[in-house]
Design a protein around this motif. Structure first.
Motif, mmCIF file in Angstrom:
data_model
loop_
_atom_site.group_PDB
_atom_site.id
_atom_site.type_symbol
_atom_site.label_atom_id
_atom_site.label_comp_id
_atom_site.label_asym_id
_atom_site.label_seq_id
_atom_site.Cartn_x
_atom_site.Cartn_y
_atom_site.Cartn_z
ATOM 1 N N ALA A 104 0.851 -1.182 0.000
ATOM 2 C CA ALA A 104 0.000 0.000 0.000
ATOM 3 C C ALA A 104 0.888 1.233 0.000
ATOM 4 N N ILE A 105 0.444 2.243 -0.745
ATOM 5 C CA ILE A 105 1.112 3.546 -0.763
ATOM 6 C C ILE A 105 0.129 4.562 -0.214
ATOM 7 N N GLU A 106 0.585 5.340 0.755
ATOM 8 C CA GLU A 106 -0.258 6.372 1.356
ATOM 9 C C GLU A 106 0.444 7.711 1.217
ATOM 10 N N GLY A 107 -0.331 8.744 0.914
ATOM 11 C CA GLY A 107 0.268 10.066 0.749
ATOM 12 C C GLY A 107 -0.761 11.165 0.874
ATOM 13 N N GLY A 108 -0.255 12.387 0.851
ATOM 14 C CA GLY A 108 -1.138 13.532 0.959
ATOM 15 C C GLY A 108 -0.558 14.748 0.265
ATOM 16 N N TYR A 109 -1.452 15.627 -0.196
ATOM 17 C CA TYR A 109 -1.082 16.866 -0.866
ATOM 18 C C TYR A 109 -1.815 18.041 -0.224
ATOM 19 N N GLU A 110 -1.169 19.175 -0.266
ATOM 20 C CA GLU A 110 -1.785 20.419 0.189
ATOM 21 C C GLU A 110 -1.834 21.398 -0.978
ATOM 22 N N ASP A 143 -5.802 13.413 0.198
ATOM 23 C CA ASP A 143 -5.144 12.242 0.762
ATOM 24 C C ASP A 143 -5.476 11.028 -0.092
ATOM 25 N N PHE A 144 -4.570 10.070 -0.167
ATOM 26 C CA PHE A 144 -4.847 8.875 -0.961
ATOM 27 C C PHE A 144 -4.225 7.636 -0.335
ATOM 28 N N THR A 145 -4.831 6.500 -0.624
ATOM 29 C CA THR A 145 -4.288 5.184 -0.293
ATOM 30 C C THR A 145 -4.427 4.312 -1.527
ATOM 31 N N ALA A 146 -3.316 3.771 -1.991
ATOM 32 C CA ALA A 146 -3.307 2.902 -3.169
ATOM 33 C C ALA A 146 -2.863 1.512 -2.744
ATOM 34 N N ARG A 147 -3.690 0.507 -3.011
ATOM 35 C CA ARG A 147 -3.383 -0.869 -2.624
ATOM 36 C C ARG A 147 -3.176 -1.717 -3.870
ATOM 37 N N PHE A 148 -2.095 -2.497 -3.865
ATOM 38 C CA PHE A 148 -1.768 -3.373 -4.983
ATOM 39 C C PHE A 148 -1.512 -4.776 -4.446
ATOM 40 N N ASN A 149 -2.129 -5.776 -5.072
ATOM 41 C CA ASN A 149 -1.947 -7.156 -4.634
ATOM 42 C C ASN A 149 -2.081 -8.069 -5.841
ATOM 43 N N VAL A 171 -7.702 1.738 -5.317
ATOM 44 C CA VAL A 171 -7.154 3.029 -4.913
ATOM 45 C C VAL A 171 -8.282 3.954 -4.468
ATOM 46 N N GLU A 172 -8.047 4.686 -3.391
ATOM 47 C CA GLU A 172 -9.027 5.630 -2.875
ATOM 48 C C GLU A 172 -8.381 6.990 -2.665
ATOM 49 N N SER A 173 -9.116 8.061 -2.965
ATOM 50 C CA SER A 173 -8.638 9.412 -2.694
ATOM 51 C C SER A 173 -9.732 10.203 -1.985
ATOM 52 N N HIS A 174 -9.310 11.209 -1.241
ATOM 53 C CA HIS A 174 -10.231 12.049 -0.476
ATOM 54 C C HIS A 174 -9.758 13.493 -0.603
ATOM 55 N N ALA A 175 -10.582 14.344 -1.219
ATOM 56 C CA ALA A 175 -10.271 15.769 -1.386
ATOM 57 C C ALA A 175 -11.251 16.586 -0.559
ATOM 58 N N LEU A 207 2.864 16.439 0.720
ATOM 59 C CA LEU A 207 3.170 16.526 2.147
ATOM 60 C C LEU A 207 3.762 15.239 2.692
ATOM 61 N N SER A 208 3.331 14.095 2.147
ATOM 62 C CA SER A 208 3.801 12.821 2.681
ATOM 63 C C SER A 208 3.733 11.740 1.620
ATOM 64 N N PHE A 209 4.588 10.734 1.769
ATOM 65 C CA PHE A 209 4.630 9.592 0.849
ATOM 66 C C PHE A 209 5.226 8.424 1.616
ATOM 67 N N THR A 210 4.440 7.373 1.853
ATOM 68 C CA THR A 210 4.934 6.210 2.588
ATOM 69 C C THR A 210 4.468 4.936 1.917
ATOM 70 N N GLU A 211 5.258 3.890 2.069
ATOM 71 C CA GLU A 211 4.903 2.561 1.593
ATOM 72 C C GLU A 211 4.836 1.617 2.786
ATOM 73 N N ARG A 212 3.948 0.627 2.699
ATOM 74 C CA ARG A 212 3.834 -0.378 3.756
ATOM 75 C C ARG A 212 3.267 -1.665 3.159
ATOM 76 N N PRO A 213 3.457 -2.794 3.838
ATOM 77 C CA PRO A 213 2.831 -4.038 3.378
ATOM 78 C C PRO A 213 1.321 -3.967 3.583
#
Length: 274
Positions: A27-33, A45-51, A57-61, A257-263
């Motif tokens: 999953a990739i999570e991030g945010g923009y201002e 803000d967004f969360t992108a899931r790949f499997n 993928v979901e985004s919230h504005a 503003l942010s960019f992170t990856e996680r399992p």
């Protein structure tokens, strides 16, 4: 250039998440201002899931700060899901859920392999003839998030594309053109990996319900938006890192503003298999 158009352009480009190594499940999570004349305006803000060969993928504005206090309330969510093949993305569907000044609307789109579109509106949309989107203009069009996912896989050619976008009531083309490349230091994006693409972005009205004057959306040779696309992981895909757009009332700026990856969590893996 209006704030609404700049937000739309950045939102359409704010998710070009990596599809590579999807088999690992991540999953990739991030945010923009987005700021307007120096004041806080929008957050995305967004969360992108790949499997495996699937994505979700979901985004919230949403508005924040002074813009939230002095303008109409806005909250928008976009979801896109589908799969991958050697030829690229295979979109299955997308959805929009909008709340504008207390008035909700949702739009569900399901995509056929032939480019066809099956849609569901809530509440039912009954446009006047001049505001309707002709069926031939719907073919090949995608919800904003899916349109960006498909285009974002182009990596170094991300600036040379046209994205046919459809939010259920408005059909527009987003046109990107490459201007130059910059080093991370020149671009002011020190955490970027490798060179940074600088693109200009225009929108072109195709059909649907618009509330501004026709010439506004048809590029009355307005100032374009400028977007800086950079790599932040070890994939070839590029993410929007900065945006600038001039208006008659000040400059609109967007930044990551942010960019992170996680399992993926086990619950997320199960949900994606459904």
């Amino acid at each position: 250039m209006t704030f609404r158009k700049a937000l739309l352009g950045f939102a359409l480009c704010a998710l070009a998440p990596a599809a590579a190594r999807a088999d690992e499940g991540k999953a990739i999570e991030g945010g923009y201002e987005i700021t307007f004349a120096g004041f806080a305006g929008f957050r995305i803000d967004f969360t992108a899931r790949f499997n495996g060969a699937s994505y979700d993928v979901e985004s919230h504005a949403f508005k924040e700060g002074m813009l939230k206090a002095i303008t109409l309330a806005y909250d928008g969510r976009n979801r896109a899901w589908g799969g991958f093949s050697p030829q690229g993305a295979r979109p299955s569907g997308g959805s929009l859920s909008l709340m504008i000044s207390g008035k909700p609307r949702t739009w569900l789109a399901q995509y056929g392999a032939d480019g066809s579109l099956h849609e569901t509106h809530s509440p039912e949309w009954k446009p006047t003839p001049k505001d309707a989107i002709p069926d031939d203009k719907k073919i090949g069009s995608l919800d904003p998030l899916t349109a960006v996912l498909v285009a974002g896989m182009r990596g170094d050619t991300a600036c040379d594309q046209l994205s046919p976008s459809n939010d259920g009531r408005r059909r527009i083309d987003i046109i990107l053109r490459k201007l130059r490349t910059e080093t991370p230091a020149q671009a002011g994006i020190p955490n970027a990996k490798g060179d940074v693409l600088v693109c200009e972005l225009y929108s072109k009205r195709i059909a649907g319900e618009f509330f501004d004057a026709p010439e506004e959306a048809e590029s009355k040779k307005e100032e374009p938006m400028y977007i800086w696309l950079a790599r932040f992981d070890d994939t070839p895909f590029r993410y929007p890192a900065k945006l600038e757009a001039k208006t008659g009332f000040g400059t609109i700026r967007g930044k990551m503003l942010s960019f992170t990856e996680r399992p993926l969590t086990e619950d997320e893996k199960v949900a994606m298999r459904r």
